[in-house]
Design a protein around this motif. Sequence first.
Motif, mmCIF file in Angstrom:
data_model
loop_
_atom_site.group_PDB
_atom_site.id
_atom_site.type_symbol
_atom_site.label_atom_id
_atom_site.label_comp_id
_atom_site.label_asym_id
_atom_site.label_seq_id
_atom_site.Cartn_x
_atom_site.Cartn_y
_atom_site.Cartn_z
ATOM 1 N N ASP A 129 0.834 -1.199 0.000
ATOM 2 C CA ASP A 129 0.000 0.000 0.000
ATOM 3 C C ASP A 129 0.872 1.254 0.000
ATOM 4 N N GLU A 130 0.223 2.396 -0.014
ATOM 5 C CA GLU A 130 0.924 3.670 -0.128
ATOM 6 C C GLU A 130 1.859 3.922 1.048
ATOM 7 N N ALA A 131 1.447 3.543 2.255
ATOM 8 C CA ALA A 131 2.314 3.754 3.415
ATOM 9 C C ALA A 131 3.620 2.977 3.265
ATOM 10 N N HIS A 132 3.530 1.783 2.714
ATOM 11 C CA HIS A 132 4.732 0.982 2.500
ATOM 12 C C HIS A 132 5.611 1.603 1.418
ATOM 13 N N VAL A 133 4.993 2.144 0.377
ATOM 14 C CA VAL A 133 5.764 2.800 -0.681
ATOM 15 C C VAL A 133 6.575 3.955 -0.100
ATOM 16 N N ARG A 134 5.978 4.705 0.811
ATOM 17 C CA ARG A 134 6.699 5.828 1.412
ATOM 18 C C ARG A 134 7.893 5.345 2.246
ATOM 19 N N LEU A 135 7.770 4.174 2.842
ATOM 20 C CA LEU A 135 8.911 3.600 3.569
ATOM 21 C C LEU A 135 10.062 3.290 2.615
ATOM 22 N N VAL A 136 9.737 2.736 1.447
ATOM 23 C CA VAL A 136 10.766 2.444 0.446
ATOM 24 C C VAL A 136 11.426 3.742 -0.009
ATOM 25 N N GLU A 137 10.631 4.776 -0.242
ATOM 26 C CA GLU A 137 11.199 6.063 -0.653
ATOM 27 C C GLU A 137 12.125 6.619 0.424
ATOM 28 N N GLU A 138 11.758 6.426 1.684
ATOM 29 C CA GLU A 138 12.617 6.899 2.779
ATOM 30 C C GLU A 138 13.957 6.178 2.754
ATOM 31 N N VAL A 139 13.932 4.868 2.495
ATOM 32 C CA VAL A 139 15.188 4.123 2.381
ATOM 33 C C VAL A 139 16.049 4.714 1.277
ATOM 34 N N HIS A 140 15.467 4.974 0.122
ATOM 35 C CA HIS A 140 16.251 5.492 -0.990
ATOM 36 C C HIS A 140 16.777 6.891 -0.711
ATOM 37 N N ASP A 141 16.015 7.708 -0.020
ATOM 38 C CA ASP A 141 16.504 9.028 0.362
ATOM 39 C C ASP A 141 17.774 8.910 1.204
ATOM 40 N N ARG A 142 17.776 7.946 2.115
ATOM 41 C CA ARG A 142 18.907 7.790 3.035
ATOM 42 C C ARG A 142 20.047 6.995 2.412
ATOM 43 N N ALA A 143 19.723 6.023 1.567
ATOM 44 C CA ALA A 143 20.756 5.171 0.982
ATOM 45 C C ALA A 143 21.544 5.883 -0.107
ATOM 46 N N PHE A 144 20.899 6.863 -0.759
ATOM 47 C CA PHE A 144 21.526 7.494 -1.907
ATOM 48 C C PHE A 144 21.693 8.993 -1.688
ATOM 49 N N ASP A 145 22.142 9.360 -0.484
ATOM 50 C CA ASP A 145 22.532 10.741 -0.183
ATOM 51 C C ASP A 145 21.433 11.752 -0.465
ATOM 52 N N GLY A 146 20.209 11.390 -0.107
ATOM 53 C CA GLY A 146 19.115 12.333 -0.206
ATOM 54 C C GLY A 146 18.505 12.470 -1.573
ATOM 55 N N GLY A 147 18.998 11.719 -2.563
ATOM 56 C CA GLY A 147 18.444 11.829 -3.900
ATOM 57 C C GLY A 147 17.311 10.845 -4.100
ATOM 58 N N ARG A 148 16.078 11.298 -3.993
ATOM 59 C CA ARG A 148 14.932 10.402 -4.150
ATOM 60 C C ARG A 148 14.861 9.898 -5.578
ATOM 61 N N SER A 149 14.773 8.596 -5.726
ATOM 62 C CA SER A 149 14.753 7.994 -7.054
ATOM 63 C C SER A 149 13.322 7.856 -7.540
ATOM 64 N N SER A 150 13.171 7.265 -8.712
ATOM 65 C CA SER A 150 11.844 7.039 -9.273
ATOM 66 C C SER A 150 11.215 5.751 -8.778
ATOM 67 N N ILE A 151 11.776 5.140 -7.758
ATOM 68 C CA ILE A 151 11.246 3.855 -7.314
ATOM 69 C C ILE A 151 9.804 3.996 -6.823
ATOM 70 N N GLY A 152 9.460 5.121 -6.195
ATOM 71 C CA GLY A 152 8.083 5.319 -5.750
ATOM 72 C C GLY A 152 7.115 5.323 -6.918
ATOM 73 N N HIS A 153 7.501 5.994 -7.997
ATOM 74 C CA HIS A 153 6.672 6.018 -9.203
ATOM 75 C C HIS A 153 6.470 4.597 -9.724
ATOM 76 N N GLN A 154 7.538 3.822 -9.795
ATOM 77 C CA GLN A 154 7.447 2.451 -10.290
ATOM 78 C C GLN A 154 6.522 1.618 -9.421
ATOM 79 N N LEU A 155 6.659 1.721 -8.116
ATOM 80 C CA LEU A 155 5.843 0.910 -7.205
ATOM 81 C C LEU A 155 4.368 1.289 -7.290
ATOM 82 N N ARG A 156 4.079 2.571 -7.361
ATOM 83 C CA ARG A 156 2.676 2.991 -7.459
ATOM 84 C C ARG A 156 2.051 2.488 -8.758
#
Length: 281
Positions: A129-156
């Motif tokens: 669900d959407e709450a889980h997608v936001r958790l994945v986006e948070e991981v990517h923000d932290r794993a890749f020096d704050g650069g949010r990737s398109s993974i949220g778009h793909q998951l949605r």
Amino acid sequence: MDQDKVLALFDRQMRYEAKPDEPGARVERVGDVVRQVAPADGWNGVLWSDLDEGRADAAIAEQVRFYAASGLEVEWKAYSHDRPADLPARLTAAGFVAEETETLLVAETAVLPVDAAPPDGIRLLPVTDEAHVRLVEEVHDRAFDGGRSSIGHQLRQQLAQDPQTVPAVVALHGDEPVSAARLELHPGTDFASLWGGGTVPAWRGRGIYRSLVAFRVRIAVARGFSYVQVDASSYSRPILERLGFVALGTTTPYVRQPSGQDAARNSSTLATKDSASSSQG
């Protein structure tokens, strides 16, 4: 595994016969090229080509004109076995810029371990669900020096297409998301694929990545897929090969900006592979 046979199967099912990867996108077969045309926030590019020295430059120029007319960035996904042998040099001459070369890894699901448990204190949460997608986006923000990737778009997009699917998994320490990775199942093919892995720096090197691989492979096995494919970074390749993946070649994204200038890409590439940060999990 018959590597030549599997590579030919991959080329046919995943490239030549590719299906659009999101609503609103279409796959077109134009002469000796197969390309995807998507909205501006989607992936636009060449999936497959079969060219020779006499036709390559004209085919490349045609794709440049086509995508430039729409103001779209275009990626030509070139593989080490693609023809002609000097295709990379021809793409560069046409204004494409090479990004990191990745290794095309494939494994039979029957030989992959599926019982790798996460380390103590880590639980794996299926993304539904959407709450889980936001958790994945948070991981990517932290794993890749704050650069949010398109993974949220793909998951949605994946969840919108099939609400019953599990397109990703996120690893939690308590309520803190510390790692995540995406899965794509390709209906009508023999392949599932692993994408978008990321682990926050403090949690790398603890075995989380291997547990995320096993989690996704279990889903692929349950859904009847014979093979799992990864475009692997130089960091994740050794881990995946120890698990049973075999290198069938390399793949390099060649990217051309709408202006034809060598502008830097944003972090959307982080969602298109199991990346360096994830490999250390």
